[in-house]
Design a protein around this motif. Structure first.
Motif, mmCIF file in Angstrom:
data_model
loop_
_atom_site.group_PDB
_atom_site.id
_atom_site.type_symbol
_atom_site.label_atom_id
_atom_site.label_comp_id
_atom_site.label_asym_id
_atom_site.label_seq_id
_atom_site.Cartn_x
_atom_site.Cartn_y
_atom_site.Cartn_z
ATOM 1 N N TYR A 126 -8.964 -3.999 9.967
ATOM 2 C CA TYR A 126 -8.918 -3.726 8.524
ATOM 3 C C TYR A 126 -8.146 -2.435 8.257
ATOM 4 N N ASN A 127 -8.426 -1.392 9.021
ATOM 5 C CA ASN A 127 -7.729 -0.111 8.847
ATOM 6 C C ASN A 127 -6.234 -0.259 9.091
ATOM 7 N N GLU A 128 -5.870 -1.024 10.107
ATOM 8 C CA GLU A 128 -4.454 -1.220 10.396
ATOM 9 C C GLU A 128 -3.768 -2.011 9.276
ATOM 10 N N LEU A 129 -4.454 -3.033 8.777
ATOM 11 C CA LEU A 129 -3.856 -3.867 7.731
ATOM 12 C C LEU A 129 -3.717 -3.126 6.408
ATOM 13 N N THR A 130 -4.607 -2.195 6.141
ATOM 14 C CA THR A 130 -4.550 -1.451 4.872
ATOM 15 C C THR A 130 -3.798 -0.133 5.010
ATOM 16 N N ASN A 131 -3.177 0.083 6.116
ATOM 17 C CA ASN A 131 -2.452 1.327 6.362
ATOM 18 C C ASN A 131 -1.014 1.203 5.850
ATOM 19 N N ASN A 132 -0.866 0.986 4.558
ATOM 20 C CA ASN A 132 0.453 0.919 3.928
ATOM 21 C C ASN A 132 0.321 1.380 2.476
ATOM 22 N N ALA A 133 1.444 1.567 1.857
ATOM 23 C CA ALA A 133 1.453 2.118 0.492
ATOM 24 C C ALA A 133 0.824 1.175 -0.533
ATOM 25 N N TYR A 134 0.898 -0.123 -0.292
ATOM 26 C CA TYR A 134 0.360 -1.066 -1.270
ATOM 27 C C TYR A 134 -1.163 -1.113 -1.222
ATOM 28 N N LEU A 135 -1.743 -1.006 -0.043
ATOM 29 C CA LEU A 135 -3.195 -1.135 0.110
ATOM 30 C C LEU A 135 -3.892 0.186 0.436
ATOM 31 N N ASP A 136 -3.194 1.298 0.326
ATOM 32 C CA ASP A 136 -3.817 2.566 0.713
ATOM 33 C C ASP A 136 -5.004 2.936 -0.164
ATOM 34 N N ASP A 137 -5.025 2.489 -1.420
ATOM 35 C CA ASP A 137 -6.134 2.836 -2.302
ATOM 36 C C ASP A 137 -7.400 2.030 -2.009
ATOM 37 N N VAL A 138 -7.331 1.009 -1.160
ATOM 38 C CA VAL A 138 -8.518 0.215 -0.814
ATOM 39 C C VAL A 138 -8.917 0.417 0.646
ATOM 40 N N GLN A 139 -8.299 1.367 1.318
ATOM 41 C CA GLN A 139 -8.554 1.551 2.747
ATOM 42 C C GLN A 139 -10.024 1.861 3.027
ATOM 43 N N SER A 140 -10.665 2.622 2.180
ATOM 44 C CA SER A 140 -12.065 2.957 2.433
ATOM 45 C C SER A 140 -13.031 2.112 1.620
ATOM 46 N N ALA A 141 -12.609 0.920 1.221
ATOM 47 C CA ALA A 141 -13.473 0.054 0.417
ATOM 48 C C ALA A 141 -14.642 -0.496 1.225
ATOM 49 N N LEU A 142 -14.511 -0.571 2.524
ATOM 50 C CA LEU A 142 -15.617 -1.062 3.343
ATOM 51 C C LEU A 142 -16.736 -0.027 3.456
ATOM 52 N N GLY A 143 -16.418 1.178 3.103
ATOM 53 C CA GLY A 143 -17.416 2.245 3.166
ATOM 54 C C GLY A 143 -16.869 3.408 3.973
ATOM 55 N N THR A 144 -17.588 4.504 3.920
ATOM 56 C CA THR A 144 -17.182 5.672 4.689
ATOM 57 C C THR A 144 -18.341 6.086 5.571
ATOM 58 N N LEU A 145 -18.022 6.755 6.618
ATOM 59 C CA LEU A 145 -19.034 7.188 7.560
ATOM 60 C C LEU A 145 -19.802 8.374 6.989
ATOM 61 N N ASP A 146 -21.131 8.239 6.922
ATOM 62 C CA ASP A 146 -21.981 9.319 6.447
ATOM 63 C C ASP A 146 -22.517 10.042 7.683
ATOM 64 N N LEU A 147 -21.989 11.226 7.934
ATOM 65 C CA LEU A 147 -22.370 11.957 9.148
ATOM 66 C C LEU A 147 -23.822 12.414 9.103
ATOM 67 N N ASN A 148 -24.385 12.637 7.916
ATOM 68 C CA ASN A 148 -25.772 13.076 7.808
ATOM 69 C C ASN A 148 -26.748 11.953 8.151
ATOM 70 N N ASP A 149 -26.357 10.722 7.804
ATOM 71 C CA ASP A 149 -27.255 9.589 7.985
ATOM 72 C C ASP A 149 -26.879 8.751 9.211
ATOM 73 N N ASN A 150 -25.762 9.079 9.853
ATOM 74 C CA ASN A 150 -25.236 8.305 10.982
ATOM 75 C C ASN A 150 -25.073 6.832 10.634
ATOM 76 N N GLY A 151 -24.642 6.544 9.435
ATOM 77 C CA GLY A 151 -24.414 5.165 9.001
ATOM 78 C C GLY A 151 -23.257 5.118 8.033
ATOM 79 N N TRP A 152 -23.059 3.965 7.479
ATOM 80 C CA TRP A 152 -21.957 3.770 6.541
ATOM 81 C C TRP A 152 -22.459 3.804 5.112
ATOM 82 N N MET A 153 -21.730 4.530 4.259
ATOM 83 C CA MET A 153 -22.049 4.559 2.840
ATOM 84 C C MET A 153 -21.150 3.550 2.134
ATOM 85 N N GLU A 154 -21.710 2.876 1.169
ATOM 86 C CA GLU A 154 -20.904 1.960 0.374
ATOM 87 C C GLU A 154 -20.537 2.632 -0.939
#
Length: 157
Positions: free
Chosen positions: A97-125
């Motif tokens: 997913y990261n590789e496929l969204t690593n372009n100018a057209y899809l860069d704004d949706v790259q983190s749509a799957l969530g981001t890593l929450d370092l405090n909770d050791n899980g993914w935030m939506e």
């Protein structure tokens, strides 16, 4: 009949003939001017029609280039991926997913799957990013339906 009445009748007839000749000449000149105006109007309409066709062609060309650029960005992301690792299943879905969204057209949706929450050791939506992602997917679906319309048919010019 007396001479003067014949004379004035002849003068009146000659005057009437002269007036008729002048009227015919003026009508001829007016008809000639009208024909010239009609020709000018016809040329203007032909130029306007050509300009309309040119604008349509330019619009179609610009839309085709726009779609080609988007497709080029998407295909370049796919080409950059290590196909061997992908085929053997060594790449996780997240990395794909990261590789496929690593372009100018899809860069704004790259983190749509969530981001890593370092405090909770899980993914935030993030629902906002997911909405952007869904809109981008819808946009891509509409784009896929536009492609056959824009790239079909014979060239106009």
């Amino acid at each position: 009949m007396d001479f003067w009445s014949v004379f004035w009748t002849a003068i009146g007839s000659i005057g009437s003939v002269i007036i008729i000749i002048i009227t015919i000449y003026q009508l001829h000149q007016q008809n000639k001017r009208q024909n010239e105006l009609d020709e000018r109007q016809k040329k203007i309409e032909e130029r306007e029609q050509y300009q309309i066709e040119l604008n349509i062609t330019k619009f179609l060309f610009n839309r085709r280039v726009e779609i080609w650029e988007i497709l080029e960005l998407l295909f370049s992301s796919i080409e950059k991926m290590d196909k061997k690792d992908l085929m053997e299943g060594r790449m996780s879905a997240f990395l794909v997913y990261n590789e496929l969204t690593n372009n100018a057209y899809l860069d704004d949706v790259q983190s749509a799957l969530g981001t890593l929450d370092l405090n909770d050791n899980g993914w935030m939506e993030d629902s906002l990013l997911q909405n952007i992602f869904l809109k981008k997917l819808s946009n891509m679906e509409l784009l896929s339906k536009k492609v056959p319309l824009l790239f079909s048919g014979k060239p106009k010019l």
